[in-house]
Design a protein around this motif. Structure first.
Motif, PDB file in Angstrom:
ATOM      1  N   LYS A   1       0.736  -1.270  -0.054  1.00  0.00           N
ATOM      2  CA  LYS A   1      -0.078   0.091  -0.094  1.00  0.00           C
ATOM      3  C   LYS A   1       0.793   1.315  -0.016  1.00  0.00           C
ATOM      4  O   LYS A   1       0.587   2.209   0.797  1.00  0.00           O
ATOM      5  N   LEU A   2       1.990   1.105  -0.771  1.00  0.00           N
ATOM      6  CA  LEU A   2       2.719   2.328  -0.876  1.00  0.00           C
ATOM      7  C   LEU A   2       2.022   3.477  -1.381  1.00  0.00           C
ATOM      8  O   LEU A   2       2.416   4.738  -0.932  1.00  0.00           O
ATOM      9  N   GLU A   3       1.211   3.578  -2.424  1.00  0.00           N
ATOM     10  CA  GLU A   3       0.665   4.645  -3.172  1.00  0.00           C
ATOM     11  C   GLU A   3      -0.195   5.499  -2.121  1.00  0.00           C
ATOM     12  O   GLU A   3       0.013   6.781  -1.766  1.00  0.00           O
ATOM     13  N   GLU A   4      -1.142   4.704  -1.172  1.00  0.00           N
ATOM     14  CA  GLU A   4      -1.612   5.378  -0.172  1.00  0.00           C
ATOM     15  C   GLU A   4      -0.756   6.025   0.822  1.00  0.00           C
ATOM     16  O   GLU A   4      -1.000   7.145   1.458  1.00  0.00           O
ATOM     17  N   ALA A   5       0.074   5.379   1.045  1.00  0.00           N
ATOM     18  CA  ALA A   5       1.256   5.646   2.208  1.00  0.00           C
ATOM     19  C   ALA A   5       1.789   7.119   1.577  1.00  0.00           C
ATOM     20  O   ALA A   5       2.056   8.074   2.498  1.00  0.00           O
ATOM     21  N   ALA A   6       2.331   7.084   0.516  1.00  0.00           N
ATOM     22  CA  ALA A   6       3.131   8.301  -0.070  1.00  0.00           C
ATOM     23  C   ALA A   6       2.113   9.456  -0.188  1.00  0.00           C
ATOM     24  O   ALA A   6       2.431  10.556   0.006  1.00  0.00           O
ATOM     25  N   ALA A   7       0.736   9.163  -0.551  1.00  0.00           N
ATOM     26  CA  ALA A   7      -0.310  10.429  -0.744  1.00  0.00           C
ATOM     27  C   ALA A   7      -0.360  10.778   0.783  1.00  0.00           C
ATOM     28  O   ALA A   7      -0.454  12.147   0.900  1.00  0.00           O
ATOM     29  N   LEU A   8      -0.545   9.937   1.577  1.00  0.00           N
ATOM     30  CA  LEU A   8      -0.767  10.651   2.972  1.00  0.00           C
ATOM     31  C   LEU A   8       0.386  11.398   3.686  1.00  0.00           C
ATOM     32  O   LEU A   8       0.353  12.511   4.176  1.00  0.00           O
ATOM     33  N   MET A   9       1.599  11.170   3.064  1.00  0.00           N
ATOM     34  CA  MET A   9       2.631  11.826   3.621  1.00  0.00           C
ATOM     35  C   MET A   9       2.774  13.147   3.071  1.00  0.00           C
ATOM     36  O   MET A   9       3.150  13.898   3.465  1.00  0.00           O
ATOM     37  N   LYS A  10       2.748  13.142   1.442  1.00  0.00           N
ATOM     38  CA  LYS A  10       2.546  14.543   0.887  1.00  0.00           C
ATOM     39  C   LYS A  10       1.512  15.385   1.352  1.00  0.00           C
ATOM     40  O   LYS A  10       1.622  16.390   1.528  1.00  0.00           O
ATOM     41  N   GLU A  11       0.168  14.686   1.782  1.00  0.00           N
ATOM     42  CA  GLU A  11      -0.905  15.549   2.328  1.00  0.00           C
ATOM     43  C   GLU A  11      -0.372  16.192   3.557  1.00  0.00           C
ATOM     44  O   GLU A  11      -0.643  17.313   3.997  1.00  0.00           O
ATOM     45  N   ASN A  12       0.266  15.481   4.435  1.00  0.00           N
ATOM     46  CA  ASN A  12       0.816  15.986   5.497  1.00  0.00           C
ATOM     47  C   ASN A  12       2.223  16.841   5.460  1.00  0.00           C
ATOM     48  O   ASN A  12       2.870  16.998   6.554  1.00  0.00           O
ATOM     49  N   GLY A  13       2.744  17.075   4.371  1.00  0.00           N
ATOM     50  CA  GLY A  13       3.976  17.685   3.941  1.00  0.00           C
ATOM     51  C   GLY A  13       5.345  17.075   4.242  1.00  0.00           C
ATOM     52  O   GLY A  13       6.239  17.595   4.547  1.00  0.00           O
ATOM     53  N   LEU A  14       4.980  15.572   4.208  1.00  0.00           N
ATOM     54  CA  LEU A  14       6.326  14.885   4.828  1.00  0.00           C
ATOM     55  C   LEU A  14       7.182  14.308   3.464  1.00  0.00           C
ATOM     56  O   LEU A  14       6.647  13.534   2.756  1.00  0.00           O
ATOM     57  N   PRO A  15       8.426  14.751   3.407  1.00  0.00           N
ATOM     58  CA  PRO A  15       9.072  14.104   2.313  1.00  0.00           C
ATOM     59  C   PRO A  15       9.304  12.718   2.680  1.00  0.00           C
ATOM     60  O   PRO A  15       9.316  12.485   3.841  1.00  0.00           O
ATOM     61  N   MET A  16       9.472  11.871   1.682  1.00  0.00           N
ATOM     62  CA  MET A  16       9.884  10.401   1.687  1.00  0.00           C
ATOM     63  C   MET A  16      11.106  10.089   2.487  1.00  0.00           C
ATOM     64  O   MET A  16      11.067   8.967   2.971  1.00  0.00           O
ATOM     65  N   ASP A  17      11.763  10.849   2.587  1.00  0.00           N
ATOM     66  CA  ASP A  17      13.203  10.529   3.415  1.00  0.00           C
ATOM     67  C   ASP A  17      12.899  10.774   4.842  1.00  0.00           C
ATOM     68  O   ASP A  17      13.333  10.271   5.749  1.00  0.00           O
ATOM     69  N   ARG A  18      11.556  11.068   5.374  1.00  0.00           N
ATOM     70  CA  ARG A  18      11.037  10.777   6.638  1.00  0.00           C
ATOM     71  C   ARG A  18      10.548   9.510   7.237  1.00  0.00           C
ATOM     72  O   ARG A  18      10.327   9.185   8.108  1.00  0.00           O
ATOM     73  N   MET A  19      10.674   8.833   5.941  1.00  0.00           N
ATOM     74  CA  MET A  19      10.349   7.329   6.167  1.00  0.00           C
ATOM     75  C   MET A  19      11.441   6.520   6.225  1.00  0.00           C
ATOM     76  O   MET A  19      12.158   6.337   5.182  1.00  0.00           O
ATOM     77  N   ILE A  20      11.906   6.215   7.457  1.00  0.00           N
ATOM     78  CA  ILE A  20      13.352   5.586   7.484  1.00  0.00           C
ATOM     79  C   ILE A  20      13.228   3.969   7.511  1.00  0.00           C
ATOM     80  O   ILE A  20      12.267   3.599   8.139  1.00  0.00           O
ATOM     81  N   ILE A  21      13.909   3.246   7.144  1.00  0.00           N
ATOM     82  CA  ILE A  21      13.848   1.676   6.911  1.00  0.00           C
ATOM     83  C   ILE A  21      15.137   1.262   7.985  1.00  0.00           C
ATOM     84  O   ILE A  21      16.012   1.930   7.951  1.00  0.00           O
ATOM     85  N   HIS A  22      14.680   0.277   8.717  1.00  0.00           N
ATOM     86  CA  HIS A  22      15.558  -0.446   9.504  1.00  0.00           C
ATOM     87  C   HIS A  22      15.772  -2.081   9.020  1.00  0.00           C
ATOM     88  O   HIS A  22      14.855  -2.617   9.070  1.00  0.00           O
ATOM     89  N   ALA A  23      17.028  -2.477   8.768  1.00  0.00           N
ATOM     90  CA  ALA A  23      17.200  -3.542   8.319  1.00  0.00           C
ATOM     91  C   ALA A  23      17.276  -4.635   9.615  1.00  0.00           C
ATOM     92  O   ALA A  23      17.474  -4.171  10.532  1.00  0.00           O
ATOM     93  N   PRO A  24      16.663  -5.755   9.345  1.00  0.00           N
ATOM     94  CA  PRO A  24      16.600  -6.676  10.563  1.00  0.00           C
ATOM     95  C   PRO A  24      17.925  -7.025  11.107  1.00  0.00           C
ATOM     96  O   PRO A  24      18.850  -6.973  10.560  1.00  0.00           O
ATOM     97  N   TYR A  25      17.681  -7.137  12.372  1.00  0.00           N
ATOM     98  CA  TYR A  25      19.011  -7.402  13.111  1.00  0.00           C
ATOM     99  C   TYR A  25      19.490  -8.717  13.052  1.00  0.00           C
ATOM    100  O   TYR A  25      20.768  -8.949  13.380  1.00  0.00           O
ATOM    101  N   ILE A  26      19.080  -9.777  12.121  1.00  0.00           N
ATOM    102  CA  ILE A  26      19.673 -10.875  11.906  1.00  0.00           C
ATOM    103  C   ILE A  26      20.791 -10.772  10.694  1.00  0.00           C
ATOM    104  O   ILE A  26      21.377 -11.674  10.770  1.00  0.00           O
ATOM    105  N   ILE A  27      20.657  -9.565  10.142  1.00  0.00           N
ATOM    106  CA  ILE A  27      21.895  -9.183   9.100  1.00  0.00           C
ATOM    107  C   ILE A  27      22.966  -9.226   9.877  1.00  0.00           C
ATOM    108  O   ILE A  27      23.372  -8.204  10.843  1.00  0.00           O
ATOM    109  N   ASN A  28      24.165 -10.085   9.631  1.00  0.00           N
ATOM    110  CA  ASN A  28      25.260  -9.923  10.236  1.00  0.00           C
ATOM    111  C   ASN A  28      26.510 -10.094   9.304  1.00  0.00           C
ATOM    112  O   ASN A  28      27.012 -11.107   9.425  1.00  0.00           O
ATOM    113  N   PRO A  29      26.894  -8.843   8.817  1.00  0.00           N
ATOM    114  CA  PRO A  29      28.119  -9.107   7.792  1.00  0.00           C
ATOM    115  C   PRO A  29      29.342  -9.046   8.273  1.00  0.00           C
ATOM    116  O   PRO A  29      30.299  -9.225   7.566  1.00  0.00           O
ATOM    117  N   ALA A  30      29.531  -8.892   9.872  1.00  0.00           N
ATOM    118  CA  ALA A  30      30.875  -9.173  10.301  1.00  0.00           C
ATOM    119  C   ALA A  30      31.247 -10.662  10.579  1.00  0.00           C
ATOM    120  O   ALA A  30      32.310 -10.748  11.263  1.00  0.00           O
TER     121      ALA A  30
END
Ligand code: FE
Ligand code: FE
Ligand code: ZN
Length: 292
Positions: free
Chosen positions: A49-78
């Motif tokens: 439901k990305l289009e709806e999310a993006a429309a809601l953000m736009k309506e509220n004046g939020l640029p897309m960089d205000r939606m931050i993604i966190h990678a899952p903590y099982i990723i261990n490149p070390a």
């Protein structure tokens, strides 16, 4: 003030629900996992439901960089001990970067990993090797998080993060996420945030800090623990965290709360309001605790 919190991303509203949840707290930024943080099962972005999310953000004046993604903590490149762990980290991180790109988000927060039974130097070079096997999309910035140093985590010091960043083939597509609980637990004196920023600037460069996780800590400075506390209910305290939130040097950076739920209820609406207003009322969170 750019302030938000961790929000859910789940059926049936997915990303649209994440934005609605953030708005319900009075937030103008948010952070979410693209699925359960402890597994790698993910839905295609086309079902989120990305289009709806993006429309809601736009309506509220939020640029897309205000939606931050966190990678899952099982990723261990070390991890150099179990090759299959690092292989999964590479392939999953690559997909997560593509999802971040597809969503139109900019920042993807990543824990640099744990060296398990080797040593920090080995962990750092292993992380560099594996991150260099990933191609970061042009419009995505992977933000390595400052870690508490719990167990064998790397990224406890700014020097360790700088060392990773220096080894990368696409350094311009990486930055840092600064976590106040983690840096406190790692031994930095968060009470003097300006000095910590000076240190960060000297070792990494302040222009590479793109996200701040604003959390109180259940442990003393240097404990190496990583247990988040609600704002004002930990060892850092309200005044210091509020000072960080209003520091002009980091005013352009989103502050994201990752504080614990009280009972089954999210505290974010109150915490955001208190940080915005500068008025701390411990009774509000205490009352939530009692009604749990
Ligand atoms: Fe994190
Ligand atoms: Fe964090
Ligand atoms: Zn943490």
């Amino acid at each position: 003030m750019i302030i938000g919190c961790h929000v859910q991303m789940k059926a049936p509203r997915f990303l649209a629900g994440s934005v609605e949840e953030a708005l319900s707290y009075g937030a103008n930024a948010m952070m979410l996992y693209t699925g359960a943080p402890q597994n790698t099962r993910r839905r295609p972005v086309s079902e989120m439901k990305l289009e709806e999310a993006a429309a809601l953000m736009k309506e509220n004046g939020l640029p897309m960089d205000r939606m931050i993604i966190h990678a899952p903590y099982i990723i261990n490149p070390a991890n150099s001990v179990k090759p299959e762990v690092a292989e999964l980290a590479v392939s999953f991180l690559q997909q997560e970067i593509e999802r971040t790109h597809e969503i139109g988000a900019k920042y993807l927060v990543l824990h640099p990993g744990s060296y398990t039974t080797t040593d920090a130097e080995t962990g750092i070079s292993t992380a560099v090797k594996h991150l260099n096997m990933v191609n970061v999309a042009e419009d995505v910035t992977v933000c390595l998080e400052t870690m508490a140093g719990k167990g064998s985590e790397i990224g406890r010091t700014f020097e360790q993060l700088a060392q990773i960043l220096e080894g990368l083939k696409q350094p311009e597509r990486y930055g840092v996420c600064f976590d106040t609980c983690h840096t406190n637990d790692a031994g930095y004196d968060i009470n003097d945030f300006d000095s910590v920023l000076d240190e960060f600037d000297r070792v990494i460069g302040l222009d590479r800090m793109h996200v701040i996780h604003l959390n109180d800590s259940k442990n003393e400075k240097g404990a190496g623990k990583d247990r988040h506390a609600n704002i004002g209910r930990g060892t850092i305290g309200f005044d210091i965290l509020r000072g960080i939130a209003v520091n002009p040097r980091t005013a352009h950076i989103a502050k994201i709360l990752e504080t614990p739920y009280i009972g089954s209820k999210p505290p974010y609406g109150y915490e955001i309001e208190m940080i915005r207003s500068g008025v701390y009322d411990p009774a509000v969170l205490d009352a939530m605790e009692k009604s749990r």
